[in-house]
Design an enzyme around this catalytic site. Structure first.
Site, PDB file in Angstrom:
ATOM      1  N   GLY A   1       0.807  -1.216   0.000  1.00 49.47           N
ATOM      2  CA  GLY A   1       0.000   0.000   0.000  1.00 49.47           C
ATOM      3  C   GLY A   1       0.842   1.269   0.000  1.00 49.47           C
TER       4      GLY A   1
ATOM      5  N   ASP B   1       0.554   4.006  -2.980  1.00 49.92           N
ATOM      6  CA  ASP B   1       0.138   5.388  -2.683  1.00 49.92           C
ATOM      7  C   ASP B   1       1.163   6.391  -3.211  1.00 49.92           C
ATOM      8  OD1 ASP B   1      -2.224   4.721  -1.499  1.00 49.92           O
ATOM      9  OD2 ASP B   1      -1.677   5.281   0.534  1.00 49.92           O
TER      10      ASP B   1
ATOM     11  N   LYS C   1      -7.526   6.531  -4.341  1.00 49.56           N
ATOM     12  CA  LYS C   1      -6.781   7.502  -3.522  1.00 49.56           C
ATOM     13  C   LYS C   1      -5.275   7.254  -3.604  1.00 49.56           C
ATOM     14  CE  LYS C   1      -9.282   7.422   0.459  1.00 49.56           C
ATOM     15  NZ  LYS C   1      -9.763   8.004   1.713  1.00 49.56           N
TER      16      LYS C   1
ATOM     17  N   PHE D   1       1.329 -13.476  -4.405  1.00 45.24           N
ATOM     18  CA  PHE D   1       2.359 -12.631  -3.786  1.00 45.24           C
ATOM     19  C   PHE D   1       2.372 -12.760  -2.260  1.00 45.24           C
ATOM     20  CE2 PHE D   1       1.995 -10.045  -7.775  1.00 45.24           C
ATOM     21  CZ  PHE D   1       3.336 -10.085  -8.137  1.00 45.24           C
TER      22      PHE D   1
HETATM   23  N1  LIG Z   1      -4.939   4.511  -1.060  1.00 44.84           N
HETATM   24  C1  LIG Z   1      -5.774   3.848  -0.290  1.00 44.84           C
HETATM   25  O1  LIG Z   1      -6.992   3.839  -0.513  1.00 44.84           O
HETATM   26  C2  LIG Z   1      -5.260   3.074   0.887  1.00 44.84           C
HETATM   27  C3  LIG Z   1      -6.097   2.162   1.532  1.00 44.84           C
HETATM   28  C4  LIG Z   1      -5.579   1.427   2.603  1.00 44.84           C
HETATM   29  C5  LIG Z   1      -4.266   1.602   3.012  1.00 44.84           C
HETATM   30  N2  LIG Z   1      -3.488   2.516   2.356  1.00 44.84           N
HETATM   31  C6  LIG Z   1      -2.109   2.728   2.773  1.00 44.84           C
HETATM   32  O2  LIG Z   1      -1.391   1.511   2.629  1.00 44.84           O
HETATM   33  C7  LIG Z   1      -0.304   1.521   3.529  1.00 44.84           C
HETATM   34  C8  LIG Z   1      -0.184   0.155   4.174  1.00 44.84           C
HETATM   35  O3  LIG Z   1       0.038  -0.774   3.159  1.00 44.84           O
HETATM   36  P1  LIG Z   1       0.739  -2.171   3.438  1.00 44.84           P
HETATM   37  O4  LIG Z   1       0.156  -2.765   4.645  1.00 44.84           O
HETATM   38  O5  LIG Z   1       0.700  -2.921   2.171  1.00 44.84           O
HETATM   39  O6  LIG Z   1       2.227  -1.773   3.883  1.00 44.84           O
HETATM   40  P2  LIG Z   1       3.599  -1.671   3.076  1.00 44.84           P
HETATM   41  O7  LIG Z   1       3.404  -1.141   1.727  1.00 44.84           O
HETATM   42  O8  LIG Z   1       4.527  -0.945   3.998  1.00 44.84           O
HETATM   43  O9  LIG Z   1       4.083  -3.186   2.955  1.00 44.84           O
HETATM   44  C9  LIG Z   1       4.386  -3.913   4.112  1.00 44.84           C
HETATM   45  C10 LIG Z   1       5.782  -4.546   4.047  1.00 44.84           C
HETATM   46  O10 LIG Z   1       5.724  -5.690   3.217  1.00 44.84           O
HETATM   47  C11 LIG Z   1       6.747  -5.639   2.217  1.00 44.84           C
HETATM   48  N3  LIG Z   1       6.210  -6.386   1.099  1.00 44.84           N
HETATM   49  C12 LIG Z   1       5.337  -5.961   0.160  1.00 44.84           C
HETATM   50  N4  LIG Z   1       4.940  -6.989  -0.595  1.00 44.84           N
HETATM   51  C13 LIG Z   1       5.587  -8.080  -0.147  1.00 44.84           C
HETATM   52  C14 LIG Z   1       5.576  -9.438  -0.511  1.00 44.84           C
HETATM   53  N5  LIG Z   1       4.759  -9.906  -1.473  1.00 44.84           N
HETATM   54  N6  LIG Z   1       6.384 -10.302   0.147  1.00 44.84           N
HETATM   55  C15 LIG Z   1       7.161  -9.861   1.171  1.00 44.84           C
HETATM   56  N7  LIG Z   1       7.201  -8.590   1.588  1.00 44.84           N
HETATM   57  C16 LIG Z   1       6.405  -7.701   0.936  1.00 44.84           C
HETATM   58  C17 LIG Z   1       6.993  -4.177   2.026  1.00 44.84           C
HETATM   59  O11 LIG Z   1       8.289  -3.934   1.531  1.00 44.84           O
HETATM   60  C18 LIG Z   1       6.842  -3.647   3.444  1.00 44.84           C
HETATM   61  O12 LIG Z   1       8.037  -3.861   4.163  1.00 44.84           O
HETATM   62  C19 LIG Z   1      -0.555   2.637   4.515  1.00 44.84           C
HETATM   63  O13 LIG Z   1       0.333   3.695   4.261  1.00 44.84           O
HETATM   64  C20 LIG Z   1      -1.980   3.063   4.220  1.00 44.84           C
HETATM   65  O14 LIG Z   1      -2.191   4.433   4.457  1.00 44.84           O
HETATM   66  C21 LIG Z   1      -3.948   3.241   1.311  1.00 44.84           C
END
Ligand SMILES: NC(=O)c1ccc[n+]([C@@H]2O[C@H](COP(=O)([O-])OP(=O)(O)OC[C@H]3O[C@@H](n4cnc5c(N)ncnc54)[C@H](O)[C@@H]3O)[C@@H](O)[C@H]2O)c1
Length: 408
Positions: free
Chosen positions: A141, A145, A178, A205
């Site tokens: 995410g 973003d 967003k 993934f």
């Molecule tokens: N735009 C929107 O509508 C919306 C909605 C919900 C959340 N978000 C945002 O999303 C973010 C959270 O996203 P998240 O939980 O994906 O966190 P993230 O993007 O930080 O990913 C989590 C961790 O997993 C790692 N990673 C990613 N894919 C992987 C994979 N397949 N295998 C191993 N490691 C992997 C990343 O490098 C990171 O260390 C927040 O900043 C939040 O604000 C945005």
């Protein structure tokens, strides 16, 4: 001098669309014009299997137009690069594509304008075509973003494709419109609404994601279950433990459960987003769990993940709903039990009453002067309230600090 135009004229736009609004000119000597336009939004969110299997063309064709050549600009999360970089290059090679891959260390603390600038510099160096070279964002995410924000700013809009690789990405950040980054101590304070050309969702993934990040994504799934989908809640109740431990990789009969959980979560989310894509209506069911959590998440950084902060917010608001008689004692225990199975926290020491009261004030500013706070009504339904007071927050916190919803 007398004006040539004394009254109102309407100029029909040169288009076949009968609903396209006319340009309206009013008045004589001091004319005024009324400019109106509608912006259609159309993008596809597609669940796929084996996205990196060279036999599957989805990724090679993602975002292409009749004038797209062989070049591809890909922004790749650094952890995803480590796990899937070789397979991705093999895939692109098999399709005769020439990628430029910009690897980004994406985490909440680097979700900043600096990261956006980094992507923009790479776009400049690549010399991206304004309409025909899709930007492909592959990551969680945070990366989605950042890249979505950069794409919306670059030449005021450049098409992009989302390939989420985390569970939050697949059910939430990857499917809406967003984009954004954090600014100062505020979460997502800068951002845009900018639809991708396409989102490709592949649960393969998730095999390399650690279990904590699976739980993190399940928080957003639980949110949809609590406010609108009793069946989804029952699935989480029955299968929550294995959904976490299997990293949602089960196939066969258990795989059908995973598929149903994902489909219901994505469908439920899109049902809420589509009629209100630009958030003109600030009363949004999908804001459930997002009233106190932005402050909790930022204050606890790097301790809490996004979904974990959402989980604490949901626990807090469930306890408030319980005290108002909207949620029964048994329902509160079931909700707490599911949170435990999904390994979601219900409390964190940053949750002290004054900072949560401040969080609510900040949310009221964000929601244009009203709390518009969704509270669960039983399980699978919700209602908006505008009158939560500090005493209620304090009492709800006491429930959570004393062991959580299922201990009460
Ligand atoms: N735009 C929107 O509508 C919306 C909605 C919900 C959340 N978000 C945002 O999303 C973010 C959270 O996203 P998240 O939980 O994906 O966190 P993230 O993007 O930080 O990913 C989590 C961790 O997993 C790692 N990673 C990613 N894919 C992987 C994979 N397949 N295998 C191993 N490691 C992997 C990343 O490098 C990171 O260390 C927040 O900043 C939040 O604000 C945005």
């Amino acid at each position: 001098m007398e004006s040539l135009v004394q009254s109102t004229t309407r100029t029909r736009p040169d288009t076949d669309d009968p609903s396209a609004p006319a340009l309206i000119r009013n008045g004589g000597d001091r004319p005024e014009w009324l400019v109106q336009a509608t912006k259609p939004v159309r993008y596809e969110v597609r669940m796929v299997d084996g996205l990196l299997d060279p036999a599957h063309p989805d990724l090679a064709l993602a975002g292409v137009t009749e004038r797209t050549g062989n070049r591809r600009f890909i922004v790749l999360d650094d952890h995803v690069e480590r796990h899937y970089g070789d397979r991705l290059r093999t895939y692109l090679d098999a399709h005769g594509l020439e990628p430029t891959i910009c690897v980004l260390a994406a985490e909440e603390r680097t979700k900043t304008m600096d990261s956006v600038s980094h992507v923009v510099r790479a776009l400049d160096a690549f010399g991206i075509s304004r309409r025909h070279d899709p930007i492909i964002a592959v990551g969680g995410g945070v990366l989605l973003d950042i890249v979505g924000f950069a794409a919306s700013l670059y030449r005021r809009s450049t098409p992009y494709v989302r390939v989420p690789t985390t569970l939050i990405g697949i059910v939430d950040a990857g499917v809406g419109v967003k984009t954004g980054v954090n600014f100062g101590s505020h979460k997502n304070r800068l951002g845009t609404y900018f639809a991708p050309a396409l989102a490709l969702l592949d649960r393969d993934f998730l095999a390399t994601l650690d279990e904590r990040h699976i739980s993190n994504g399940l928080a957003e799934i639980l949110k949809i279950a609590l406010v609108k989908d009793m069946r989804l809640f029952s699935l989480l109740e029955r299968h929550g433990t294995t959904l976490v431990s299997s990293r949602m990789q089960a196939r066969g009969a258990d795989g059908e459960v995973v598929q149903e959980v994902l489909e219901r979560a994505i469908h439920g989310m899109l049902e809420e987003l589509q009629p209100n894509l630009w958030e003109n209506d600030l009363q949004r069911l999908v804001d459930y769990g997002h009233t106190f959590s932005p402050t909790i998440e930022m204050r606890a950084l790097p301790d809490l993940l996004h979904g974990e902060a959402v989980g604490i917010d949901m626990a807090l608001t469930t306890a408030i709903a319980r005290r108002r008689g909207l949620v029964g004692a048994g329902e509160q225990r079931r909700i707490g039990g599911v949170m435990r199975r999904l390994r979601l926290p219900q409390y964190h020491p940053v949750c002290e009453v004054h900072s949560l009261a401040e969080a609510l004030e900040d949310t009221v500013r964000h929601r244009d002067g009203l709390q518009r706070l969704p509270l669960p009504v039983g399980i699978g339904s919700a209602r908006f309230v505008n009158d939560v007071v500090v005493d209620e927050i304090e009492q709800a916190l006491a429930t959570l600090a004393a062991g959580g919803l299922d201990a009460a």
